[in-house]
Design an enzyme around this catalytic site. Sequence first.
Site, mmCIF file in Angstrom:
data_model
loop_
_atom_site.group_PDB
_atom_site.id
_atom_site.type_symbol
_atom_site.label_atom_id
_atom_site.label_comp_id
_atom_site.label_asym_id
_atom_site.label_seq_id
_atom_site.Cartn_x
_atom_site.Cartn_y
_atom_site.Cartn_z
ATOM 1 N N HIS A 47 27.566 33.080 63.732
ATOM 2 C CA HIS A 47 27.920 33.903 62.577
ATOM 3 C C HIS A 47 27.326 35.306 62.693
ATOM 4 O O HIS A 47 28.004 36.302 62.409
ATOM 5 C CB HIS A 47 27.424 33.233 61.295
ATOM 6 N N GLU A 82 29.706 38.683 63.115
ATOM 7 C CA GLU A 82 29.718 39.775 62.138
ATOM 8 C C GLU A 82 29.399 41.108 62.799
ATOM 9 O O GLU A 82 30.025 42.135 62.500
ATOM 10 C CB GLU A 82 28.723 39.490 61.009
ATOM 11 N N LYS A 90 32.403 42.041 65.044
ATOM 12 C CA LYS A 90 33.560 42.367 64.201
ATOM 13 C C LYS A 90 33.441 43.786 63.643
ATOM 14 O O LYS A 90 34.403 44.566 63.679
ATOM 15 C CB LYS A 90 33.656 41.364 63.048
ATOM 16 N N ASN A 91 32.254 44.139 63.144
ATOM 17 C CA ASN A 91 32.040 45.485 62.605
ATOM 18 C C ASN A 91 32.162 46.538 63.700
ATOM 19 O O ASN A 91 32.719 47.623 63.491
ATOM 20 C CB ASN A 91 30.669 45.577 61.947
#
Length: 285
Positions: free
Chosen positions: A238, A242, A245-246
């Site tokens: 996770h 994240e 992804k950013n």
Amino acid sequence: MAMYKLAVSVSRSLLDDIHRCSLKKQTGVSLKHMMDFGSYPNENNLLYSAQFLHKELPVRLALRVIELENLPHGLSSKADVLKVRDWYVDSFKDLRNFPEIQDSKDELRFTELINEIKMRHNYVMQTMAVGIQELKKDLGRKQGLNELPEIHQFLDRFYMSRIGIRMLIGQHVALHAPNPPPGYVGLICTKVSPVTVAQNAIDDARSACMRTYGTSPDVHVYGDPNFTFAYVPTHLHHMVFELVKNSLRAVQERYMDSDHDCPPIRVVVADGLEDVTIKLLDGKF
């Protein structure tokens, strides 16, 4: 319907109990302790674990209830924040109403209860996000969340606490699994390859980027795939997901109208004597 002030919606005795528990200091539990303890999930250890959680979880929940009651800028009064607060109150009440755990039958009933509590809180993050969006609307152009460090600090504390609570509950519940996966102690994998987990997270993040933009920058991983350590793989996945992804979004939007190709993003996994570092590099270096 949730009420703004807790004193209006709960009994005085429950409110006093929440305040008393919130004044207690929570007990830290290390990953190593959970591994050592969980390696032998016999009846006595499970009973001791349940007795510890019976006392510890109300303290952690009470701390969050008090904080959710006293947020700045009117955030405490948002309907979705009130909903989250009431979930915490309900879970606190369920735990405090559960009798002392004295034998294996009590322990199994308690395990069912905390698993139900864990499921009750499944949508806390999404619900809190709606409340934050409402606050943003209220602030309008006058002030953005970046200018409200106290809200960021609250969210950091809140989500870190949520991870801790769910980890304690999930670990205890997982120790009851009749056929645990090889190399696992509850939720903890004793041989997590951070390079492998990072690559899986990258694949998921790139798929999300492609669904949004129709394309995605490349991501290269550097590190020893044979290096392993004890950790919770879902947590690591996770976190990397994240971050990547950013980064993908930032790079993709930066080069969307450019004549130049998107530069690859680099993820570096470095193992040290006492820790593991995952570093993400995007843009040109």
